[in-house]
Design a protein around this motif. Sequence first.
Motif, mmCIF file in Angstrom:
data_model
loop_
_atom_site.group_PDB
_atom_site.id
_atom_site.type_symbol
_atom_site.label_atom_id
_atom_site.label_comp_id
_atom_site.label_asym_id
_atom_site.label_seq_id
_atom_site.Cartn_x
_atom_site.Cartn_y
_atom_site.Cartn_z
ATOM 1 N N THR A 181 57.092 7.730 -99.080
ATOM 2 C CA THR A 181 56.073 6.634 -99.300
ATOM 3 C C THR A 181 55.633 5.764 -97.973
ATOM 4 O O THR A 181 56.684 5.425 -97.303
ATOM 5 N N ILE A 182 54.361 5.679 -97.412
ATOM 6 C CA ILE A 182 54.214 4.665 -96.515
ATOM 7 C C ILE A 182 54.140 3.320 -97.069
ATOM 8 O O ILE A 182 53.617 2.763 -97.734
ATOM 9 N N LYS A 183 55.076 2.503 -96.114
ATOM 10 C CA LYS A 183 55.204 1.137 -96.469
ATOM 11 C C LYS A 183 54.165 0.368 -95.740
ATOM 12 O O LYS A 183 53.669 -0.769 -96.205
ATOM 13 N N SER A 184 53.727 0.799 -94.526
ATOM 14 C CA SER A 184 52.982 0.019 -93.504
ATOM 15 C C SER A 184 52.470 0.871 -92.490
ATOM 16 O O SER A 184 53.290 1.811 -91.834
ATOM 17 N N GLN A 185 51.578 0.372 -91.675
ATOM 18 C CA GLN A 185 51.240 1.209 -90.337
ATOM 19 C C GLN A 185 50.603 0.118 -89.613
ATOM 20 O O GLN A 185 49.764 -0.946 -90.061
ATOM 21 N N SER A 186 50.609 0.403 -88.283
ATOM 22 C CA SER A 186 50.051 -0.640 -87.385
ATOM 23 C C SER A 186 48.383 -0.333 -86.935
ATOM 24 O O SER A 186 47.888 -1.328 -86.345
ATOM 25 N N ASN A 187 48.127 0.803 -87.227
ATOM 26 C CA ASN A 187 46.815 1.185 -86.965
ATOM 27 C C ASN A 187 45.775 1.283 -88.244
ATOM 28 O O ASN A 187 46.160 2.429 -88.706
ATOM 29 N N THR A 188 45.036 0.286 -88.688
ATOM 30 C CA THR A 188 44.325 0.422 -89.763
ATOM 31 C C THR A 188 43.253 1.435 -89.744
ATOM 32 O O THR A 188 42.433 1.423 -90.762
ATOM 33 N N ALA A 189 42.854 2.025 -88.447
ATOM 34 C CA ALA A 189 41.760 2.740 -88.360
ATOM 35 C C ALA A 189 42.344 4.178 -89.274
ATOM 36 O O ALA A 189 41.301 4.997 -89.466
ATOM 37 N N LYS A 196 49.786 7.127 -101.027
ATOM 38 C CA LYS A 196 50.504 6.464 -99.926
ATOM 39 C C LYS A 196 51.547 7.381 -99.196
ATOM 40 O O LYS A 196 52.403 6.916 -98.660
ATOM 41 N N LYS A 197 51.092 8.822 -99.058
ATOM 42 C CA LYS A 197 51.929 9.904 -98.283
ATOM 43 C C LYS A 197 51.331 10.533 -97.451
ATOM 44 O O LYS A 197 51.854 11.392 -96.801
ATOM 45 N N ALA A 198 50.314 10.016 -97.167
ATOM 46 C CA ALA A 198 49.425 10.739 -95.897
ATOM 47 C C ALA A 198 48.502 9.618 -95.246
ATOM 48 O O ALA A 198 47.846 8.803 -95.704
ATOM 49 N N LEU A 199 48.231 10.049 -94.066
ATOM 50 C CA LEU A 199 47.152 9.308 -93.168
ATOM 51 C C LEU A 199 46.267 10.281 -92.605
ATOM 52 O O LEU A 199 46.647 11.508 -92.106
ATOM 53 N N LYS A 200 45.091 9.933 -92.261
ATOM 54 C CA LYS A 200 44.114 10.483 -91.586
ATOM 55 C C LYS A 200 43.403 9.722 -90.811
ATOM 56 O O LYS A 200 42.833 8.606 -91.097
ATOM 57 N N LEU A 201 42.866 10.278 -89.557
ATOM 58 C CA LEU A 201 41.959 9.595 -88.476
ATOM 59 C C LEU A 201 41.335 10.856 -88.044
ATOM 60 O O LEU A 201 41.523 11.849 -87.519
ATOM 61 N N ASP A 202 39.767 10.512 -87.862
ATOM 62 C CA ASP A 202 39.004 11.605 -87.325
ATOM 63 C C ASP A 202 37.872 10.687 -86.837
ATOM 64 O O ASP A 202 37.867 9.664 -86.807
ATOM 65 N N GLY A 203 37.032 11.302 -86.061
ATOM 66 C CA GLY A 203 36.100 10.913 -85.018
ATOM 67 C C GLY A 203 35.652 11.961 -84.024
ATOM 68 O O GLY A 203 36.109 13.117 -83.938
#
Length: 222
Positions: A181-189, A196-203
């Motif tokens: 599980t992800i506890k925290s991240q520095s880039n809220t984008a 809370k086990k995956a992150l996605k960034l697109d653009g």
Amino acid sequence: MKTYFRQIFLLIPLFLLTSCFDILDKINVKADGSGEYSLILNASKSKTRLASISKMETINGKKVPKKAEIESKINEAARIFKTTPGISNVKTSMDFDNYIIKLSCNFRKIENINAGLEQLKAKNILGKMIPTKIYSQNLAAKSFTRNKINTFKSDYDKLSSADKEVFNGAKYTSIMQFENTIKSQSNTAYQIAPNKKALKLDGSILDFILQKKQTQNNIILQ
């Protein structure tokens, strides 16, 4: 400068002839640091135009790569990845009806992917200015980092209007999945999944070239 940007996409030369393509960069990391990496290049939205272009010898002064040339580059990249320590189960798929290319592999630790990309650069499969130290992980600290990359803005600004059009409509998506599980991240984008086990960034790719969006992120896992 045109040559520089062609070097960025040496694996997808035909895609440079259309602005409508997507890049999906995906990793799945287990608790022990091993995992799976995949890169998908999708130009299916431009398949009708690309099918017509593929029958030409040149367009806008640029040589149109043939199917055999693209297959050769992808297969060479796969062979190089297979020889990289820590990387296994390398697979490629090339759908020339829909213009979708995929490269995937397993890794013992995420730094193996960095090493594989470095080998691609050494063999001139990737351009010399392409970042290769993309990921790092500290299992003891339960941290995973998507490292900062240099900006291409100054290079982009020097391109002609015609060459800049290549990037209009092009999209980039980064997905990072974790067993823990992800506890925290520095880039809220980055969007965090409900579990809370995956992150996605697109653009748009231009967002990243012009530094409107940053891929850098330091993730703390539980």
